[in-house]
Design a protein around this motif. Structure first.
Motif, PDB file in Angstrom:
ATOM      1  N   SER A 138       0.821  -1.215   0.000  1.00 27.50           N
ATOM      2  CA  SER A 138       0.000   0.000   0.000  1.00 27.50           C
ATOM      3  C   SER A 138       0.859   1.271   0.000  1.00 27.50           C
ATOM      4  CB  SER A 138      -0.952   0.002   1.195  1.00 27.50           C
ATOM      5  OG  SER A 138      -0.231   0.092   2.404  1.00 27.50           O
ATOM      6  N   GLY A 139       2.172   1.115  -0.093  1.00 25.24           N
ATOM      7  CA  GLY A 139       3.057   2.267  -0.187  1.00 25.24           C
ATOM      8  C   GLY A 139       3.646   2.739   1.126  1.00 25.24           C
ATOM      9  N   CYS A 140       3.372   2.054   2.216  1.00 29.27           N
ATOM     10  CA  CYS A 140       3.920   2.448   3.522  1.00 29.27           C
ATOM     11  C   CYS A 140       5.283   1.813   3.725  1.00 29.27           C
ATOM     12  CB  CYS A 140       2.994   1.999   4.648  1.00 29.27           C
ATOM     13  SG  CYS A 140       1.374   2.762   4.585  1.00 29.27           S
ATOM     14  N   THR A 141       6.184   2.550   4.316  1.00 35.88           N
ATOM     15  CA  THR A 141       7.508   2.001   4.600  1.00 35.88           C
ATOM     16  C   THR A 141       7.819   1.986   6.092  1.00 35.88           C
ATOM     17  OG1 THR A 141       8.541   4.160   4.306  1.00 35.88           O
ATOM     18  CG2 THR A 141       8.428   2.718   2.365  1.00 35.88           C
ATOM     19  N   VAL A 142       6.870   2.459   6.896  1.00 37.65           N
ATOM     20  CA  VAL A 142       7.038   2.477   8.351  1.00 37.65           C
ATOM     21  C   VAL A 142       5.765   1.924   8.975  1.00 37.65           C
ATOM     22  CG1 VAL A 142       7.433   3.904  10.397  1.00 37.65           C
ATOM     23  CG2 VAL A 142       8.470   4.534   8.221  1.00 37.65           C
ATOM     24  N   VAL A 143       5.916   1.066   9.982  1.00 31.68           N
ATOM     25  CA  VAL A 143       4.758   0.522  10.681  1.00 31.68           C
ATOM     26  C   VAL A 143       4.943   0.662  12.185  1.00 31.68           C
ATOM     27  CG1 VAL A 143       4.201  -1.165   8.883  1.00 31.68           C
ATOM     28  CG2 VAL A 143       5.712  -1.828  10.758  1.00 31.68           C
ATOM     29  N   GLN A 144       3.833   0.633  12.884  1.00 25.74           N
ATOM     30  CA  GLN A 144       3.860   0.550  14.347  1.00 25.74           C
ATOM     31  C   GLN A 144       3.133  -0.735  14.711  1.00 25.74           C
ATOM     32  OE1 GLN A 144       2.339   3.855  16.568  1.00 25.74           O
ATOM     33  NE2 GLN A 144       2.260   2.681  18.454  1.00 25.74           N
ATOM     34  N   ASP A 145       3.760  -1.559  15.512  1.00 24.52           N
ATOM     35  CA  ASP A 145       3.180  -2.842  15.892  1.00 24.52           C
ATOM     36  C   ASP A 145       3.078  -2.913  17.408  1.00 24.52           C
ATOM     37  OD1 ASP A 145       2.330  -5.468  16.028  1.00 24.52           O
ATOM     38  OD2 ASP A 145       3.738  -6.159  14.488  1.00 24.52           O
TER      39      ASP A 145
END
Length: 100
Positions: free
Chosen positions: A19-26
């Motif tokens: 979806s084009g995101c390169t940073v996540v928070q988990d």
């Protein structure tokens, strides 16, 4: 288990990249340090930057004290209008827990 968390993080990371995101928070429930290591390894394998926020607890029952109390819980539970509550049986918590 750590292997399941690895696969979950891997899938989340792939979905983020697609979806084009390169940073996540988990925000993960951690039972052992291996759980954090597995999640970090999954994101590292994908090259995704990740902020891993472990949820730590000393409660014997997982999530038991994360369920909010509400003043009219007993009344709402009696009416059966709380089928989406997070307590045992899908009801709202009526009493304080040991860690409250």
């Amino acid at each position: 288990p750590s292997a399941a968390l690895f696969l979950s993080a891997l899938l989340s990371g792939v979905e983020a990249l697609l979806s084009g995101c390169t940073v996540v928070q988990d925000h993960i429930f951690v039972r052992h340090a291996d759980d954090c290591a597995a999640v970090a390894a999954a994101y590292r394998a994908l090259g995704v930057r990740a902020f891993i926020a472990p949820m730590l607890t000393d409660d014997a029952v997982r999530y038991a004290n994360y369920i909010p109390l509400c003043e009219e819980a007993a009344e709402r539970n009696a009416r059966g209008c709380c089928d989406t509550g997070m307590g045992a049986g899908g009801v709202l918590r009526e009493e304080l827990g040991g860690s409250d």
